[in-house]
Design a protein around this motif. Sequence first.
Motif, PDB file in Angstrom:
ATOM      1  N   SER A  30       4.652   3.306   5.681  1.00 38.95           N
ATOM      2  CA  SER A  30       3.397   3.441   5.144  1.00 38.95           C
ATOM      3  C   SER A  30       3.180   4.983   5.382  1.00 38.95           C
ATOM      4  CB  SER A  30       2.558   2.512   5.590  1.00 38.95           C
ATOM      5  OG  SER A  30       2.758   1.461   5.243  1.00 38.95           O
TER       6      SER A  30
ATOM      7  N   CYS B 186      -1.150   2.463  12.160  1.00 36.98           N
ATOM      8  CA  CYS B 186      -0.803   1.857  10.668  1.00 36.98           C
ATOM      9  C   CYS B 186      -1.450   0.620  10.597  1.00 36.98           C
ATOM     10  CB  CYS B 186       0.712   1.520  10.866  1.00 36.98           C
ATOM     11  SG  CYS B 186       1.193   0.842   9.094  1.00 36.98           S
TER      12      CYS B 186
ATOM     13  N   CYS C  79       4.199   5.884   9.267  1.00 34.67           N
ATOM     14  CA  CYS C  79       4.724   4.721   9.905  1.00 34.67           C
ATOM     15  C   CYS C  79       6.180   4.608  10.059  1.00 34.67           C
ATOM     16  CB  CYS C  79       3.975   3.551   9.738  1.00 34.67           C
ATOM     17  SG  CYS C  79       4.409   1.964  10.597  1.00 34.67           S
TER      18      CYS C  79
ATOM     19  N   CYS D 272       6.976   0.667   8.918  1.00 32.36           N
ATOM     20  CA  CYS D 272       6.995   0.032   7.517  1.00 32.36           C
ATOM     21  C   CYS D 272       6.955   1.251   6.772  1.00 32.36           C
ATOM     22  CB  CYS D 272       5.762  -0.989   7.553  1.00 32.36           C
ATOM     23  SG  CYS D 272       4.174  -0.189   7.338  1.00 32.36           S
TER      24      CYS D 272
ATOM     25  N   CYS E 135       0.976  -2.546   9.983  1.00 30.45           N
ATOM     26  CA  CYS E 135       1.583  -3.071  11.157  1.00 30.45           C
ATOM     27  C   CYS E 135       1.160  -2.756  12.678  1.00 30.45           C
ATOM     28  CB  CYS E 135       3.092  -2.948  10.944  1.00 30.45           C
ATOM     29  SG  CYS E 135       3.592  -1.302  11.233  1.00 30.45           S
TER      30      CYS E 135
ATOM     31  N   THR F 259       1.588   0.103  14.240  1.00 33.55           N
ATOM     32  CA  THR F 259       2.485   0.826  14.914  1.00 33.55           C
ATOM     33  C   THR F 259       1.952   2.187  15.058  1.00 33.55           C
ATOM     34  OG1 THR F 259       4.421  -0.036  13.945  1.00 33.55           O
ATOM     35  CG2 THR F 259       4.791   2.073  14.832  1.00 33.55           C
TER      36      THR F 259
HETATM   37 ZN   LIG Z   1       3.451   0.413   9.605  1.00 35.90          ZN
END
Ligand SMILES: [Zn+2]
Length: 220
Positions: A135, A152, A130, A133, A155, A157
């Motif tokens: 991740s 994600c 992601c 963030c 968040c 995304t």
């Molecule tokens: Zn994220």
Amino acid sequence: MRNVIFIAPPAAGKGTLSDYLVENKGYAHLSTGDILRRVSREDTEQGIRIRELLRSGTFIGDDIVLPLFREELLKIKDKPFVLDGMPRNLEQAHYLETLFSELSLENYVVIHIDVAKELLEKRVVGRRVCETCKSSYNIYFPLFAPHEEALCDKCHTKLIQRSDDSLETFQERFKTYEEVTQPLIHFYETKGKLKILDGSMRPEDLINAMHSILEEDTND
Ligand SMILES: [Zn+2]
């Protein structure tokens, strides 16, 4: 604690183990890549030269790398250290032997993190990240897969696959790794320095196994 040299293919867990040694065991992390990047920011003749080589993607030769490495090693040699990016070939391994003997740094172990190519391929090619963030997920391992496909968890995304994580790039890196490291593995094996770590283990088990190696009697 003994100094550590890792021989590990991409995605074998070397980063996890190095970070652990640095954060929990007081090791210094000696990375030729970091050294070159740092020197490249200096406005010296050498800094400018390295900056240009890095920018053009040109291979940086041992005539530049080895003296810088030596200088850096001298600064941190009273701490235990873990090497990153060194040795890359047999010539560098011979250089290290001489340097370690000169500095009485012979108490080191070479840890070969052994992982099947198929597993490494899944770790790399299945990775999704992601960009919002940072991740990281893996679509091939249920434990690390995102709950919703390609989104994600944190968040929402859309997840992407980095170009470094493509199958082609992985295969190329793995091939280079094999060509370069086979002679190194043999070299350290004959010296009685080589230990093999099963890199298919979970990170916490991998760390424990590394501990056992580092705590073994060093007078053997
Ligand atoms: Zn994220």
